[in-house]
Scaffold this motif. Structure first.
Motif, PDB file in Angstrom:
ATOM      1  N   LEU A  85       0.936  -1.144  -0.098  1.00 25.84           N
ATOM      2  CA  LEU A  85      -0.064  -0.300  -0.128  1.00 25.84           C
ATOM      3  C   LEU A  85       0.801   1.381  -0.010  1.00 25.84           C
ATOM      4  N   ASP A  86       0.502   2.149  -0.482  1.00 23.73           N
ATOM      5  CA  ASP A  86       0.921   3.594  -0.556  1.00 23.73           C
ATOM      6  C   ASP A  86      -0.323   4.670  -0.142  1.00 23.73           C
ATOM      7  N   VAL A  87      -0.261   4.542   1.179  1.00 22.54           N
ATOM      8  CA  VAL A  87      -1.583   5.497   1.600  1.00 22.54           C
ATOM      9  C   VAL A  87      -0.966   6.456   2.527  1.00 22.54           C
ATOM     10  N   CYS A  88      -1.535   7.875   2.370  1.00 19.59           N
ATOM     11  CA  CYS A  88      -1.021   9.027   3.061  1.00 19.59           C
ATOM     12  C   CYS A  88      -2.128   9.468   3.733  1.00 19.59           C
ATOM     13  N   GLY A  89      -1.856   9.780   5.068  1.00 16.19           N
ATOM     14  CA  GLY A  89      -2.881  10.085   6.177  1.00 16.19           C
ATOM     15  C   GLY A  89      -2.019  10.617   7.491  1.00 16.19           C
ATOM     16  N   THR A  90      -2.638  11.150   8.214  1.00 15.82           N
ATOM     17  CA  THR A  90      -2.195  11.600   9.683  1.00 15.82           C
ATOM     18  C   THR A  90      -1.752  10.661  10.514  1.00 15.82           C
TER      19      THR A  90
END
Length: 176
Positions: A85-90
């Protein structure tokens, strides 16, 4: 402003039986799985918000491994836990998404249980918001989270899709 080269976001459409999902990935991994029947405009808007300046490029061949894994899941053959996965989040969102990935296939948890798992028992509403921001439906199994008493609650793909995914994981034939 930094002179950063924006990476392309590759996308395709998973079409199998009556499933139709937009799937997108970067060079680093799966970054988006869209809801059933979502228009391409929504993927474009999501990309513009989350990866400004990135170019959407249709590449069915590059996305084949992700589509194959999602199709295997939709046939009830395997979970999606092994997907890169390549997920961006806080940091909070990432903690919630990581907790979601610990829910075993075929099981569910409540928002309160997820809040407790991440050490923030009073943050149930914030947990709900983080779950709603999950960009990779199915791969990060937010459909496995229910309200108190087992109530089906919000899902970016719609409650019918959530119910269908839960039935699929329970091994019920005819996931319509």
């Amino acid at each position: 402003m930094k002179n950063e080269k924006k990476m392309p976001v590759y996308w395709t459409v998973l079409n199998q039986d009556d499933w139709s999902l937009h799937v997108a990935a970067t060079e680093r991994g799966l970054c988006f799985v869209g809801s059933q029947g979502m228009p391409l405009d929504e993927l474009a808007a999501w990309t513009a918000r989350r990866m400004p300046g990135s170019l959407l490029v249709r590449d069915d061949e590059r996305l084949k491994p992700y589509v194959a894994a999602l199709l295997a899941y939709l046939r009830g053959e395997r979970d999606t836990q092994a997907l890169l996965l390549d997920v961006c989040g806080t940091p909070f969102q990432r903690a919630v998404w990581e907790a979601l990935c610990t829910i075993p296939f075929g099981q569910t948890r409540t928002y309160s249980q997820i809040a407790e798992k991440i050490g923030k028992p009073a943050a149930v509403r914030a947990v709900g918001a983080a779950i709603g921001a999950n960009p990779v439906l199915i791969a990060v199994p937010c459909h496995r989270v229910l309200g108190k008493g087992g109530a089906l609650t919000g899902y970016r793909g719609g409650l019918a899709m959530k119910e269908r995914l839960l039935r699929l994981e329970q091994g019920e034939a005819g996931t319509e």
